[in-house]
Design a protein around this motif. Structure first.
Motif, PDB file in Angstrom:
ATOM      1  N   MET A 142       0.843  -1.182   0.000  1.00 11.38           N
ATOM      2  CA  MET A 142       0.000   0.000   0.000  1.00 11.38           C
ATOM      3  C   MET A 142       0.883   1.238   0.000  1.00 11.38           C
ATOM      4  O   MET A 142       1.796   1.359   0.795  1.00 11.38           O
ATOM      5  N   THR A 143       0.599   2.141  -0.889  1.00  9.39           N
ATOM      6  CA  THR A 143       1.306   3.407  -0.954  1.00  9.39           C
ATOM      7  C   THR A 143       0.540   4.436  -0.147  1.00  9.39           C
ATOM      8  O   THR A 143      -0.658   4.609  -0.331  1.00  9.39           O
ATOM      9  N   GLN A 144       1.241   5.105   0.760  1.00  6.69           N
ATOM     10  CA  GLN A 144       0.598   6.140   1.559  1.00  6.69           C
ATOM     11  C   GLN A 144       1.308   7.460   1.336  1.00  6.69           C
ATOM     12  O   GLN A 144       2.527   7.522   1.392  1.00  6.69           O
ATOM     13  N   ILE A 145       0.526   8.486   1.089  1.00  2.00           N
ATOM     14  CA  ILE A 145       1.066   9.809   0.811  1.00  2.00           C
ATOM     15  C   ILE A 145       0.785  10.706   2.014  1.00  2.00           C
ATOM     16  O   ILE A 145      -0.348  11.137   2.208  1.00  2.00           O
ATOM     17  N   PRO A 146       1.799  10.987   2.869  1.00  2.00           N
ATOM     18  CA  PRO A 146       1.553  11.897   3.995  1.00  2.00           C
ATOM     19  C   PRO A 146       1.645  13.352   3.529  1.00  2.00           C
ATOM     20  O   PRO A 146       2.542  13.714   2.779  1.00  2.00           O
ATOM     21  N   THR A 147       0.703  14.155   3.968  1.00  2.00           N
ATOM     22  CA  THR A 147       0.654  15.546   3.540  1.00  2.00           C
ATOM     23  C   THR A 147       0.223  16.421   4.703  1.00  2.00           C
ATOM     24  O   THR A 147      -0.682  16.060   5.448  1.00  2.00           O
ATOM     25  N   ARG A 148       0.859  17.563   4.834  1.00  2.00           N
ATOM     26  CA  ARG A 148       0.465  18.553   5.832  1.00  2.00           C
ATOM     27  C   ARG A 148      -0.013  19.777   5.063  1.00  2.00           C
ATOM     28  O   ARG A 148       0.704  20.284   4.205  1.00  2.00           O
ATOM     29  N   ILE A 149      -1.229  20.233   5.373  1.00  2.00           N
ATOM     30  CA  ILE A 149      -1.780  21.375   4.648  1.00  2.00           C
ATOM     31  C   ILE A 149      -2.266  22.438   5.623  1.00  2.00           C
ATOM     32  O   ILE A 149      -2.444  22.179   6.810  1.00  2.00           O
ATOM     33  N   ASP A 150      -2.509  23.619   5.098  1.00  2.00           N
ATOM     34  CA  ASP A 150      -3.058  24.713   5.880  1.00  2.00           C
ATOM     35  C   ASP A 150      -4.545  24.463   6.112  1.00  2.00           C
ATOM     36  O   ASP A 150      -5.246  23.963   5.230  1.00  2.00           O
ATOM     37  N   ALA A 151      -5.040  24.829   7.276  1.00  2.00           N
ATOM     38  CA  ALA A 151      -6.445  24.585   7.629  1.00  2.00           C
ATOM     39  C   ALA A 151      -7.416  25.268   6.672  1.00  2.00           C
ATOM     40  O   ALA A 151      -8.524  24.775   6.453  1.00  2.00           O
ATOM     41  N   LEU A 158      -2.637  10.339   3.954  1.00  2.00           N
ATOM     42  CA  LEU A 158      -2.690  10.702   5.365  1.00  2.00           C
ATOM     43  C   LEU A 158      -2.447  12.204   5.418  1.00  2.00           C
ATOM     44  O   LEU A 158      -1.351  12.672   5.123  1.00  2.00           O
ATOM     45  N   VAL A 159      -3.492  12.950   5.754  1.00  2.00           N
ATOM     46  CA  VAL A 159      -3.448  14.405   5.664  1.00  2.00           C
ATOM     47  C   VAL A 159      -3.646  15.004   7.049  1.00  2.00           C
ATOM     48  O   VAL A 159      -4.522  14.572   7.799  1.00  2.00           O
ATOM     49  N   SER A 160      -2.836  16.003   7.373  1.00  2.00           N
ATOM     50  CA  SER A 160      -2.969  16.639   8.680  1.00  2.00           C
ATOM     51  C   SER A 160      -2.931  18.155   8.539  1.00  2.00           C
ATOM     52  O   SER A 160      -2.419  18.700   7.558  1.00  2.00           O
ATOM     53  N   THR A 161      -3.489  18.796   9.539  1.00  2.00           N
ATOM     54  CA  THR A 161      -3.444  20.247   9.644  1.00  2.00           C
ATOM     55  C   THR A 161      -3.437  20.607  11.116  1.00  2.00           C
ATOM     56  O   THR A 161      -3.848  19.803  11.959  1.00  2.00           O
ATOM     57  N   THR A 162      -2.972  21.786  11.425  1.00  2.00           N
ATOM     58  CA  THR A 162      -2.991  22.260  12.801  1.00  2.00           C
ATOM     59  C   THR A 162      -4.024  23.368  12.918  1.00  2.00           C
ATOM     60  O   THR A 162      -4.051  24.286  12.097  1.00  2.00           O
ATOM     61  N   VAL A 205      -8.691   6.581   1.380  1.00  2.00           N
ATOM     62  CA  VAL A 205      -8.109   5.481   0.606  1.00  2.00           C
ATOM     63  C   VAL A 205      -8.748   5.384  -0.772  1.00  2.00           C
ATOM     64  O   VAL A 205      -9.948   5.588  -0.932  1.00  2.00           O
ATOM     65  N   ASN A 206      -7.916   5.040  -1.752  1.00  2.00           N
ATOM     66  CA  ASN A 206      -8.380   4.638  -3.073  1.00  2.00           C
ATOM     67  C   ASN A 206      -8.385   3.113  -3.050  1.00  2.00           C
ATOM     68  O   ASN A 206      -7.329   2.484  -3.080  1.00  2.00           O
ATOM     69  N   ILE A 207      -9.553   2.526  -2.970  1.00  2.00           N
ATOM     70  CA  ILE A 207      -9.678   1.073  -2.833  1.00  2.00           C
ATOM     71  C   ILE A 207      -9.100   0.348  -4.055  1.00  2.00           C
ATOM     72  O   ILE A 207      -8.427  -0.670  -3.923  1.00  2.00           O
ATOM     73  N   LYS A 241     -10.623  17.486  -3.809  1.00  2.00           N
ATOM     74  CA  LYS A 241      -9.745  17.076  -4.914  1.00  2.00           C
ATOM     75  C   LYS A 241      -9.336  15.609  -4.779  1.00  2.00           C
ATOM     76  O   LYS A 241      -9.269  14.882  -5.768  1.00  2.00           O
ATOM     77  N   LEU A 242      -9.056  15.179  -3.556  1.00  2.00           N
ATOM     78  CA  LEU A 242      -8.703  13.766  -3.351  1.00  2.00           C
ATOM     79  C   LEU A 242      -9.858  12.852  -3.750  1.00  2.00           C
ATOM     80  O   LEU A 242      -9.649  11.807  -4.369  1.00  2.00           O
ATOM     81  N   ALA A 243     -11.073  13.244  -3.403  1.00  2.00           N
ATOM     82  CA  ALA A 243     -12.240  12.422  -3.745  1.00  2.00           C
ATOM     83  C   ALA A 243     -12.431  12.338  -5.254  1.00  2.00           C
ATOM     84  O   ALA A 243     -12.775  11.272  -5.782  1.00  2.00           O
ATOM     85  N   ILE A 244     -12.191  13.432  -5.950  1.00  2.00           N
ATOM     86  CA  ILE A 244     -12.283  13.423  -7.419  1.00  2.00           C
ATOM     87  C   ILE A 244     -11.242  12.473  -8.005  1.00  2.00           C
ATOM     88  O   ILE A 244     -11.478  11.816  -9.011  1.00  2.00           O
ATOM     89  N   ASN A 245     -10.094  12.369  -7.338  1.00  2.00           N
ATOM     90  CA  ASN A 245      -9.016  11.487  -7.791  1.00  2.00           C
ATOM     91  C   ASN A 245      -9.106  10.091  -7.181  1.00  2.00           C
ATOM     92  O   ASN A 245      -8.085   9.442  -6.945  1.00  2.00           O
ATOM     93  N   GLU A 246     -10.327   9.647  -6.926  1.00  2.00           N
ATOM     94  CA  GLU A 246     -10.621   8.272  -6.502  1.00  2.00           C
ATOM     95  C   GLU A 246     -10.261   7.933  -5.060  1.00  2.00           C
ATOM     96  O   GLU A 246     -10.283   6.768  -4.675  1.00  2.00           O
ATOM     97  N   MET A 247      -9.902   8.906  -4.247  1.00  2.00           N
ATOM     98  CA  MET A 247      -9.697   8.655  -2.814  1.00  2.00           C
ATOM     99  C   MET A 247     -11.066   8.790  -2.150  1.00  2.00           C
ATOM    100  O   MET A 247     -11.377   9.790  -1.505  1.00  2.00           O
ATOM    101  N   THR A 248     -11.900   7.786  -2.341  1.00  2.00           N
ATOM    102  CA  THR A 248     -13.306   7.897  -1.961  1.00  2.00           C
ATOM    103  C   THR A 248     -13.669   7.220  -0.643  1.00  2.00           C
ATOM    104  O   THR A 248     -14.776   7.393  -0.155  1.00  2.00           O
ATOM    105  N   TRP A 249     -12.765   6.448  -0.075  1.00  2.00           N
ATOM    106  CA  TRP A 249     -13.086   5.755   1.170  1.00  2.00           C
ATOM    107  C   TRP A 249     -12.479   6.506   2.344  1.00  2.00           C
ATOM    108  O   TRP A 249     -11.262   6.648   2.452  1.00  2.00           O
TER     109      TRP A 249
END
Length: 116
Positions: A1-10, A56-60, A47-49, A19-27
């Motif tokens: 499984m490939t996991q993409i960790p990302t930190r973004i602004d709130a 894995l996305v986080s924000t503070t 997850v894209n099943i 955008k993730l959901a449009i790109n098949e990250m629907t679960w």
């Protein structure tokens, strides 16, 4: 499984997940919060099943962030729990009722600043 960790602004939180959901990250897998002392870190995994990829996305945040329920309806339960336990306000959350009855408790019990 490939996991993409990302930190973004709130401020970009809801748009990024749309955008993730449009790109098949629907679960929607989970949402959790960590009290870092100077802020609350909100972490979500989607997850894209089909491809077995996940993000894995986080924000503070200090207090509030946009709800993800418009994109991931299943996020509502997780957001309600985070709201009750950590005091995070999810803007746009349709059902903000507490999951647990805490009439005897003041504050958010999972915050480091709260003494139980």
């Amino acid at each position: 499984m490939t996991q993409i960790p990302t930190r973004i602004d709130a401020v970009q939180w809801a748009q990024y997940f749309a955008k993730l959901a449009i790109n098949e990250m629907t679960w929607f897998d989970f949402l959790t919060v960590i009290d870092r002392g100077e802020g609350l870190e909100v972490i979500v995994r989607v997850v894209n099943i089909a491809s077995n990829e996940s993000a894995l996305v986080s924000t503070t945040v200090t207090q509030e962030v946009t709800s993800l329920t418009a994109t991931y309806p299943g996020a509502g339960w997780y957001e309600r729990e985070a709201q009750e336990m950590f005091g995070v306000t999810f803007i746009g959350l349709d059902d903000g009722r507490p999951l647990l009855h805490r009439s005897h408790t003041q504050g958010s019990p999972m915050r480091k600043s709260v003494t139980l």
